[in-house]
Design an enzyme around this catalytic site. Structure first.
Site, PDB file in Angstrom:
ATOM      1  CB  VAL A   1      -0.946  -0.004   1.229  1.00  0.00           C
ATOM      2  CG1 VAL A   1      -1.587   1.363   1.442  1.00  0.00           C
ATOM      3  CG2 VAL A   1      -2.027  -1.059   1.042  1.00  0.00           C
TER       4      VAL A   1
ATOM      5  CB  THR B   1      -7.135  -2.269   7.119  1.00  0.00           C
ATOM      6  OG1 THR B   1      -7.038  -2.045   5.703  1.00  0.00           O
ATOM      7  CG2 THR B   1      -8.529  -2.736   7.467  1.00  0.00           C
TER       8      THR B   1
ATOM      9  CG  PHE C   1     -11.467   1.011  -0.628  1.00  0.00           C
ATOM     10  CD1 PHE C   1     -12.224   0.159   0.166  1.00  0.00           C
ATOM     11  CD2 PHE C   1     -11.456   2.361  -0.319  1.00  0.00           C
ATOM     12  CE1 PHE C   1     -12.965   0.648   1.242  1.00  0.00           C
ATOM     13  CE2 PHE C   1     -12.203   2.868   0.755  1.00  0.00           C
ATOM     14  CZ  PHE C   1     -12.950   2.001   1.532  1.00  0.00           C
TER      15      PHE C   1
ATOM     16  CE  LYS D   1      -9.501  -2.408   3.229  1.00  0.00           C
ATOM     17  NZ  LYS D   1      -9.351  -2.548   1.797  1.00  0.00           N
TER      18      LYS D   1
ATOM     19  CG  ASN E   1     -11.367  -5.994   2.384  1.00  0.00           C
ATOM     20  OD1 ASN E   1     -11.567  -5.684   1.211  1.00  0.00           O
ATOM     21  ND2 ASN E   1     -10.201  -5.815   2.976  1.00  0.00           N
TER      22      ASN E   1
ATOM     23  CB  CYS F   1      -7.059  -7.571   2.632  1.00  0.00           C
ATOM     24  SG  CYS F   1      -5.743  -6.370   2.385  1.00  0.00           S
TER      25      CYS F   1
ATOM     26  CE  LYS G   1      -5.140  -9.794  -5.864  1.00  0.00           C
ATOM     27  NZ  LYS G   1      -6.160  -8.774  -5.878  1.00  0.00           N
TER      28      LYS G   1
HETATM   29  N1  LIG Z   1      -2.090  -5.210   0.567  1.00  0.00           N
HETATM   30  C1  LIG Z   1      -3.300  -4.792   0.198  1.00  0.00           C
HETATM   31  O1  LIG Z   1      -3.840  -5.188  -0.829  1.00  0.00           O
HETATM   32  C2  LIG Z   1      -4.035  -3.804   1.060  1.00  0.00           C
HETATM   33  C3  LIG Z   1      -5.151  -3.135   0.532  1.00  0.00           C
HETATM   34  C4  LIG Z   1      -5.821  -2.217   1.337  1.00  0.00           C
HETATM   35  C5  LIG Z   1      -5.404  -1.987   2.626  1.00  0.00           C
HETATM   36  N2  LIG Z   1      -4.323  -2.665   3.134  1.00  0.00           N
HETATM   37  C6  LIG Z   1      -3.897  -2.374   4.499  1.00  0.00           C
HETATM   38  O2  LIG Z   1      -2.770  -1.516   4.423  1.00  0.00           O
HETATM   39  C7  LIG Z   1      -1.844  -1.805   5.485  1.00  0.00           C
HETATM   40  C8  LIG Z   1      -0.486  -2.168   4.919  1.00  0.00           C
HETATM   41  O3  LIG Z   1      -0.643  -3.322   4.132  1.00  0.00           O
HETATM   42  P1  LIG Z   1       0.522  -3.833   3.176  1.00  0.00           P
HETATM   43  O4  LIG Z   1      -0.031  -4.988   2.422  1.00  0.00           O
HETATM   44  O5  LIG Z   1       1.089  -2.690   2.434  1.00  0.00           O
HETATM   45  O6  LIG Z   1       1.569  -4.362   4.258  1.00  0.00           O
HETATM   46  P2  LIG Z   1       3.121  -4.694   4.037  1.00  0.00           P
HETATM   47  O7  LIG Z   1       3.442  -5.697   5.068  1.00  0.00           O
HETATM   48  O8  LIG Z   1       3.378  -4.998   2.602  1.00  0.00           O
HETATM   49  O9  LIG Z   1       3.845  -3.309   4.354  1.00  0.00           O
HETATM   50  C9  LIG Z   1       3.890  -2.748   5.619  1.00  0.00           C
HETATM   51  C10 LIG Z   1       5.237  -2.078   5.778  1.00  0.00           C
HETATM   52  O10 LIG Z   1       5.258  -1.371   7.009  1.00  0.00           O
HETATM   53  C11 LIG Z   1       6.562  -1.465   7.561  1.00  0.00           C
HETATM   54  N3  LIG Z   1       6.497  -1.177   8.996  1.00  0.00           N
HETATM   55  C12 LIG Z   1       5.926  -1.921   9.968  1.00  0.00           C
HETATM   56  N4  LIG Z   1       6.062  -1.307  11.154  1.00  0.00           N
HETATM   57  C13 LIG Z   1       6.705  -0.144  10.936  1.00  0.00           C
HETATM   58  C14 LIG Z   1       7.127   0.925  11.764  1.00  0.00           C
HETATM   59  N5  LIG Z   1       6.857   0.908  13.066  1.00  0.00           N
HETATM   60  N6  LIG Z   1       7.778   1.952  11.202  1.00  0.00           N
HETATM   61  C15 LIG Z   1       8.020   1.968   9.871  1.00  0.00           C
HETATM   62  N7  LIG Z   1       7.641   0.987   9.035  1.00  0.00           N
HETATM   63  C16 LIG Z   1       6.987  -0.053   9.555  1.00  0.00           C
HETATM   64  C17 LIG Z   1       6.975  -2.879   7.241  1.00  0.00           C
HETATM   65  O11 LIG Z   1       8.368  -3.046   7.313  1.00  0.00           O
HETATM   66  C18 LIG Z   1       6.416  -3.044   5.833  1.00  0.00           C
HETATM   67  O12 LIG Z   1       7.347  -2.697   4.835  1.00  0.00           O
HETATM   68  C19 LIG Z   1      -2.492  -2.930   6.288  1.00  0.00           C
HETATM   69  O13 LIG Z   1      -3.241  -2.366   7.338  1.00  0.00           O
HETATM   70  C20 LIG Z   1      -3.436  -3.576   5.288  1.00  0.00           C
HETATM   71  O14 LIG Z   1      -4.525  -4.219   5.899  1.00  0.00           O
HETATM   72  C21 LIG Z   1      -3.626  -3.548   2.364  1.00  0.00           C
END
Ligand SMILES: NC(=O)c1ccc[n+]([C@@H]2O[C@H](COP(=O)([O-])OP(=O)(O)OC[C@H]3O[C@@H](n4cnc5c(N)ncnc54)[C@H](O)[C@@H]3O)[C@@H](O)[C@H]2O)c1
Length: 438
Positions: free
Chosen positions: A11, A121, A150, A205, A209, A261, A322
């Site tokens: 994200v 999220t 989203f 959100k 989902n 998610c 997927k």
């Molecule tokens: N992946 C998706 O399709 C998607 C879609 C919508 C919402 N989200 C939500 O977005 C959020 C992130 O999801 P993602 O898939 O990008 O996760 P991810 O695990 O790919 O990325 C999260 C990043 O945050 C970093 N991080 C964690 N703690 C940290 C801190 N204290 N300081 C700095 N960096 C830190 C991690 O090292 C990692 O690189 C989640 O809440 C997820 O539910 C994800």
């Protein structure tokens, strides 16, 4: 605008590069030094179509940079976007420790009015908690805005550039106006910004989902019924889904939903509802059906070959949860492979992009190969877990020639209409193909 994007995962990296592409100056920060090193060296640590070009273009234009110094990035920014992970904790509830750690840093770092956008999220009430946390550490003015994301992995760049809607949960006009200015450049044809209170934005959100997960579990249960009653799940899906009130998207029978998610967000919403004394009956069933569905393919294999699979070899095509992503989080393939290996089978697996991410999560005995036909060599059965485009029209004659027995277990109904019986295959899909005893 000067922005800090905290968390450069699926994200944060997309949002950071996307906002930079609109002309903002964005610093992407992460506590994962290896990830930041890769980004600084021009390497994209995840597979996401179009993201590499977007990042490179904006780095070259000096609008996008990367660092591990969260505090410095926050101090220099008018907007701080939180995109850190919120994985399920041991009790199934969202683990907010990373979000709260960032809130602490924000409280310590800001020197002038700052808007903190929560894009991760997060459960209902998190905006209030983050606000309190920051307020406890600073006297500087700030606002916390809930701005759930989203995007779909595999189409994340396109989703960022053309969102169906942007949800903004804000209490202050000042913050709302600033966030609106951030997003309006993406909405020149029509404004699709939905403004609401933070709790509604947070809940929206989870509802989105959970509803999509509900459609998947519903059609999966119907597909299983199709098998019992001798109906064809593809035909039923098309017949029902063609009603414009129903629709065909997120309405495919398969071997269960996975990813970073749906499973965790369904669990969290169930936990929230329990906490507030209103357990969600339908969503509880959605989760249970999905757990059963992830076990279904391996059950079909043992129904066909017997509970003891020693001496049998299976090819698995597709590991990512997927197509068009390397994300292995809660991928149904993991349950399938574990069950096959647990029953004594030898497994050779292929995935076009997720092999590296999958390695650590698969039993050591699983052989990961570069070529899908090599995976099928000498196999007693082929199990399809992910509907990658490259698997959709294989050379069936070659595939048959490679396999010891021409048996296909199709977890995504990719070959439902390929006439596999006529091509000499024994074909088991989800609610299509040959039925196995219950
Ligand atoms: N992946 C998706 O399709 C998607 C879609 C919508 C919402 N989200 C939500 O977005 C959020 C992130 O999801 P993602 O898939 O990008 O996760 P991810 O695990 O790919 O990325 C999260 C990043 O945050 C970093 N991080 C964690 N703690 C940290 C801190 N204290 N300081 C700095 N960096 C830190 C991690 O090292 C990692 O690189 C989640 O809440 C997820 O539910 C994800």
């Amino acid at each position: 605008m000067r922005m800090a994007v905290v968390g450069t995962g699926y994200v944060g990296l997309v949002a950071g590069a996307g906002f930079a592409n609109l002309g903002n100056t964005v610093r992407g920060v992460d506590r994962d030094a290896a990830k930041i090193e890769a980004l600084q060296a021009g390497r994209i640590p995840i597979f996401e179509p179009g993201l590499g070009e977007l990042v490179a273009r904006n780095v070259a234009a000096h609008r996008l940079s990367f660092s591990t110094d969260v505090e410095a990035a926050v101090r220099d920014s008018e907007v701080v976007l939180i995109a850190v992970g919120t994985p399920s904790g041991p009790d199934g509830r969202a683990d907010l420790s990373a979000v709260m750690a960032v809130a602490d840093l924000v409280g310590a770092a800001i020197r002038a009015y700052t808007v903190v956008l929560i894009k991760s999220t997060v459960p209902v009430g998190t905006n209030d908690r983050v606000t309190e946390r920051i307020a406890g550490r600073t006297k500087v003015d700030f606002d916390v805005v809930s701005n759930p994301e989203f995007l779909k992995e595999g189409a994340a760049v396109a989703d960022f550039m053309k969102p169906d809607r942007v949800v903004i949960g804000a209490r202050s006009e000042r913050a709302l106006e600033l966030v609106r200015r951030l997003y309006l450049p993406l909405m020149r044809t029509a404004e699709r910004i939905l403004v609401m209170d933070p709790r509604s934005a947070e809940l929206t959100k989870y509802v989105a989902n959970s509803y999509l997960a509900t459609r998947i579990s519903f059609i999966n249960e119907i597909a299983n019924l199709c098998e019992r009653v001798g109906a064809d799940a593809s035909a039923v899906r098309a017949g029902a889904g063609s009603d414009s009130r129903i629709g065909l998207r997120y309405f495919f029978p398969g071997c269960g939903y996975g990813g970073s998610c749906f499973p965790k967000d369904v669990r969290e919403l169930l936990g929230t509802a329990e906490q507030y004394g209103l357990p969600l009956q339908i969503l509880g069933a959605v989760h249970r059906v999905n757990e059963g569905q992830k076990a279904l393919l391996a059950r079909k294999v043992t129904a066909r070959f017997g509970a003891d699979l020693h001496g049998k070899r299976f090819a698995v095509w597709g590991l990512a949860f997927k197509p068009e992503t390397d994300d292995m989080r809660e991928a149904p393939s993991l349950a399938v492979v574990a069950a096959l290996v647990g029953a004594g089978a030898e497994v050779r697996a292929h995935d076009p992009v997720a092999r590296e991410c999958a390695r650590a999560q698969l039993p050591a005995s699983v052989r990961l190969v570069d070529d899908e036909y090599e995976a099928a060599r000498g196999a007693d059965g082929l199990v399809v877990c992910t509907e990658w485009q490259g698997y959709r029209t294989p050379d069936f004659a070659r595939l048959r020639g490679e396999m010891r027995l021409p048996v296909i277990f199709d977890g995504r109904n990719v070959y439902a209409k390929c006439g596999l019986a006529e091509l000499g295959f024994e074909y088991y899909g989800i609610g299509v193909g040959k039925a196995l005893p219950a």
